[in-house]
Scaffold this motif. Structure first.
Motif, PDB file in Angstrom:
ATOM      1  N   ILE A   6       0.841  -1.203   0.000  1.00  0.00           N
ATOM      2  CA  ILE A   6       0.000   0.000   0.000  1.00  0.00           C
ATOM      3  C   ILE A   6       0.872   1.247   0.000  1.00  0.00           C
ATOM      4  CG2 ILE A   6      -1.653   1.327   1.372  1.00  0.00           C
ATOM      5  CD1 ILE A   6      -2.844  -1.438   2.207  1.00  0.00           C
ATOM      6  N   VAL A  24      -5.575   8.507   0.370  1.00  0.00           N
ATOM      7  CA  VAL A  24      -6.254   7.234   0.620  1.00  0.00           C
ATOM      8  C   VAL A  24      -5.220   6.154   0.953  1.00  0.00           C
ATOM      9  CG1 VAL A  24      -7.670   5.409  -0.424  1.00  0.00           C
ATOM     10  CG2 VAL A  24      -8.244   7.819  -0.816  1.00  0.00           C
ATOM     11  N   SER A  27      -3.341   6.847   4.312  1.00  0.00           N
ATOM     12  CA  SER A  27      -4.264   6.621   5.431  1.00  0.00           C
ATOM     13  C   SER A  27      -4.354   5.129   5.737  1.00  0.00           C
ATOM     14  CB  SER A  27      -5.656   7.165   5.119  1.00  0.00           C
ATOM     15  OG  SER A  27      -5.639   8.556   5.029  1.00  0.00           O
ATOM     16  N   ARG A  28      -4.509   4.341   4.697  1.00  0.00           N
ATOM     17  CA  ARG A  28      -4.564   2.881   4.882  1.00  0.00           C
ATOM     18  C   ARG A  28      -3.246   2.365   5.447  1.00  0.00           C
ATOM     19  NH1 ARG A  28      -6.206  -0.294  -0.147  1.00  0.00           N
ATOM     20  NH2 ARG A  28      -6.283  -1.985   1.368  1.00  0.00           N
ATOM     21  N   ARG A  31      -2.944   2.982   9.128  1.00  0.00           N
ATOM     22  CA  ARG A  31      -3.807   2.102   9.923  1.00  0.00           C
ATOM     23  C   ARG A  31      -3.208   0.701  10.052  1.00  0.00           C
ATOM     24  NH1 ARG A  31      -7.844   4.784   7.064  1.00  0.00           N
ATOM     25  NH2 ARG A  31      -8.174   3.029   5.657  1.00  0.00           N
ATOM     26  N   LEU A  32      -2.541   0.248   8.984  1.00  0.00           N
ATOM     27  CA  LEU A  32      -1.962  -1.096   8.996  1.00  0.00           C
ATOM     28  C   LEU A  32      -0.599  -1.143   9.685  1.00  0.00           C
ATOM     29  CD1 LEU A  32      -2.887  -2.244   5.383  1.00  0.00           C
ATOM     30  CD2 LEU A  32      -3.888  -3.050   7.534  1.00  0.00           C
TER      31      LEU A  32
END
Length: 149
Positions: A6, A24, A27-28, A31-32
């Motif tokens: 990502i 996007v 942000s992902r 979070r991961l």
């Protein structure tokens, strides 16, 4: 997809100035993987570029800037500042991340005391930042002349 994949995809968007898609992806990625200073830094930068573009478009198109949109801008600004701080705390481009957070706190979020604190943090890591000293002097002068903001 894993965080590294990502991050790679988000970096391609970032390098091509496709900041909405980069937001996007970063942000992902954050979070991961909450330990990726690069993802937080580039998320903050991408968000700032996206907000700058939206704000400039509103001005160019003579769109009224409402109280609600100003409040949203403040929330966005604080998110950007916090992401830059997270990047610095994770050791990614420390002086630059604190400096960028400080500039955003000073120019967009309009919080002089937060900006001063962040400029000081930036200078702990790199004393050779004449712009930081100039902005700090401007803030201190304004605080003395109008009692602060």
């Amino acid at each position: 997809m894993d965080a590294k994949s990502i991050l790679l995809t988000a970096n391609r968007y970032y390098q091509n100035d496709e900041f909405e898609q980069a937001v996007v992806g970063f942000s992902r990625a954050t979070r991961l993987d909450t330990t990726s200073g690069e993802a937080y830094y580039k998320l903050a930068y991408s968000l700032a570029m996206t907000k700058k573009t939206l704000y400039e478009e509103a001005i160019q198109n003579d769109v009224a800037i409402t109280e609600a949109s100003l409040e949203q801008k403040d929330t966005s600004a604080l998110t950007i500042i916090n992401n830059f701080i997270s990047a610095a705390e994770l050791g990614y481009r420390i002086d630059d991340a604190y400096y960028s957070a400080a500039v955003y706190a000073y120019t967009i979020y309009r919080d002089d005391s937060l900006a001063l604190k962040l400029f000081h943090k930036s200078l702990e890591y790199n004393l050779n930042q004449p712009e930081a000293y100039q902005m700090m002097d401007d803030i201190k002068l304004r605080l003395r002349s109008d009692g602060g903001r």
